[in-house]
Scaffold this motif. Sequence first.
Motif, PDB file in Angstrom:
ATOM      1  N   ASP A  90       0.850  -1.195   0.000  1.00  0.00           N
ATOM      2  CA  ASP A  90       0.000   0.000   0.000  1.00  0.00           C
ATOM      3  C   ASP A  90       0.885   1.244   0.000  1.00  0.00           C
ATOM      4  N   VAL A  91       0.259   2.392  -0.129  1.00  0.00           N
ATOM      5  CA  VAL A  91       1.042   3.628  -0.235  1.00  0.00           C
ATOM      6  C   VAL A  91       1.758   3.909   1.079  1.00  0.00           C
ATOM      7  N   GLY A  92       1.084   3.600   2.194  1.00  0.00           N
ATOM      8  CA  GLY A  92       1.731   3.804   3.498  1.00  0.00           C
ATOM      9  C   GLY A  92       3.035   3.029   3.592  1.00  0.00           C
ATOM     10  N   TYR A 116      -2.936  14.863   5.044  1.00  0.00           N
ATOM     11  CA  TYR A 116      -3.383  13.510   5.376  1.00  0.00           C
ATOM     12  C   TYR A 116      -2.833  13.098   6.737  1.00  0.00           C
ATOM     13  N   ASN A 168      -4.060  16.190  -0.204  1.00  0.00           N
ATOM     14  CA  ASN A 168      -5.193  15.807   0.644  1.00  0.00           C
ATOM     15  C   ASN A 168      -4.997  16.533   1.969  1.00  0.00           C
ATOM     16  N   ASP A 196       3.708  11.544  -2.435  1.00  0.00           N
ATOM     17  CA  ASP A 196       2.555  10.638  -2.346  1.00  0.00           C
ATOM     18  C   ASP A 196       1.530  11.102  -3.380  1.00  0.00           C
ATOM     19  N   ILE A 198      -1.183   9.317  -4.626  1.00  0.00           N
ATOM     20  CA  ILE A 198      -2.266   8.335  -4.674  1.00  0.00           C
ATOM     21  C   ILE A 198      -3.508   8.880  -5.386  1.00  0.00           C
ATOM     22  N   TRP A 199      -3.685  10.224  -5.361  1.00  0.00           N
ATOM     23  CA  TRP A 199      -4.885  10.810  -5.970  1.00  0.00           C
ATOM     24  C   TRP A 199      -4.683  11.173  -7.437  1.00  0.00           C
ATOM     25  N   LYS A 231      -7.475   4.487  -4.706  1.00  0.00           N
ATOM     26  CA  LYS A 231      -8.486   5.533  -4.478  1.00  0.00           C
ATOM     27  C   LYS A 231      -9.420   5.619  -5.682  1.00  0.00           C
TER      28      LYS A 231
HETATM   29  C1  PLP Z   1      -2.604  11.084   0.584  1.00  0.00           C
HETATM   30  C2  PLP Z   1      -2.918   9.659   0.946  1.00  0.00           C
HETATM   31  N1  PLP Z   1      -1.921   8.778   1.030  1.00  0.00           N
HETATM   32  C3  PLP Z   1      -2.144   7.488   1.357  1.00  0.00           C
HETATM   33  C4  PLP Z   1      -3.421   7.045   1.609  1.00  0.00           C
HETATM   34  C5  PLP Z   1      -3.615   5.615   2.037  1.00  0.00           C
HETATM   35  O1  PLP Z   1      -3.149   4.792   1.067  1.00  0.00           O
HETATM   36  P1  PLP Z   1      -2.907   3.235   1.367  1.00  0.00           P
HETATM   37  O2  PLP Z   1      -4.210   2.690   1.870  1.00  0.00           O
HETATM   38  O3  PLP Z   1      -2.517   2.702   0.027  1.00  0.00           O
HETATM   39  O4  PLP Z   1      -1.802   3.196   2.369  1.00  0.00           O
HETATM   40  C6  PLP Z   1      -4.498   7.919   1.500  1.00  0.00           C
HETATM   41  C7  PLP Z   1      -5.868   7.456   1.760  1.00  0.00           C
HETATM   42  O5  PLP Z   1      -6.812   8.179   1.706  1.00  0.00           O
HETATM   43  C8  PLP Z   1      -4.238   9.260   1.162  1.00  0.00           C
HETATM   44  O6  PLP Z   1      -5.221  10.161   1.054  1.00  0.00           O
END
Ligand code: PLP
Length: 383
Positions: A90-92, A116, A168, A196, A198-199, A231
């Motif tokens: 995941d992105v985290g 975020y 975000n 990051d 993701i969006w 997302k």
């Molecule tokens: C900026 C941002 N990064 C990461 C995430 C979470 O990503 P992941 O679930 O892939 O870790 C979100 C989720 O809303 C987000 O808004």
Amino acid sequence: MPFPLNVPESALRRRRSQKWVAYPEDVLPLFVAETDVLLAPAIRDRLAAAVADGDTGYFAEIERLSGVCARYYSRFGHEVPEDSVVPVNDVGVGVRESLARILPAGSGVVYTPPVYMPFAPWIRRVGMAPVAVPLIDHDGEAPRLDLVGIERALADGARAVLLSHPHNPTGVLHRPDELATLADLASTHDAVVVSDEIWAPLTMPGVGFRSFLAASDSAREVGLAISSASKAFNLAGLKCAFVVNGNPERFHVRRSALSGAVGHFGALAAEAALTESLDWLDELRTALSANLDLMDTLLAEHLPRARWRRPDAGFVAWIDLRGYPGLGDDPAAFFLDEGRVALSNGPAFGTEGRGFARVNFACSEELLTEAIARMGRVASSRS
Ligand SMILES: Cc1ncc(COP(=O)(O)O)c(C=O)c1O
């Protein structure tokens, strides 16, 4: 109800993901960043076929997935070499592992609140020190990066900048000139930019996205971008994301260490999303833009003292409710208690979020209309 945000509430209430189980049934959930869509048909069919075949083992096709992600990401301003892509679950994980593998323990990492909410905890979790350089608020205009503040933090010894792009919760796309300057600052101070993104797939119709890595040659030298189909296609529970390593010679962020934990269903879904579902994504972006028009009308009618700016990307809106002092620092807490509407709490994004709330508008027109009407009713009872 425009497709694909046309799923009836009764069907959504059967879901067991966070958005739909966190609160009792009388609460309208407009908080966590999940979307109220059914899966794009190509994704649904791919996953259904895997279920039918009992194809539920370990993820294995790292190179294939890297190729899919590289081809998709090449649309955002520069050609992404396939071997620079590192799938992660995941992105985290991508953000934390990148920081942990690149920086010495204890390094300062700049982040830009309101942002975020896990950013500062993520930085701490890998033994680094968060350094807040808040966005500059331009009173109704897009809040912008404080490049002077970032330069100062880097000059004072911070070794990285963790960027949210598109941002975000504000939905702002950082401008190419800002990103190029940021890259130069990082280069001058021997720092790294972890972007990051993701969006990225979810810009509003007619709005283009450019990755941080496309800002300049020096951006690629100092940067990594991290993104996902999660997302845009509502796949967060399937666990698949990817790092684009701008400088694999310098940054030892490697598939061998990080790609094994990717979810097999996440990888199958990401491929179906990024290769076969881009028309579906355009329909979602159009429906989200229609919801912004609706929200404009609803806020003017029910919460006329609320201030907000249409996001450039994403499906969250950052609403300034300081015109309603009776709602306090955390209007979302008030709306939950009094109106049975769940939003994201502004102060969770940083102290800059006092008096703000974040609305997830990736829902049906009916739900959005009812939620904002409820918010307006209870807000007017307090002012
Ligand atoms: C900026 C941002 N990064 C990461 C995430 C979470 O990503 P992941 O679930 O892939 O870790 C979100 C989720 O809303 C987000 O808004």
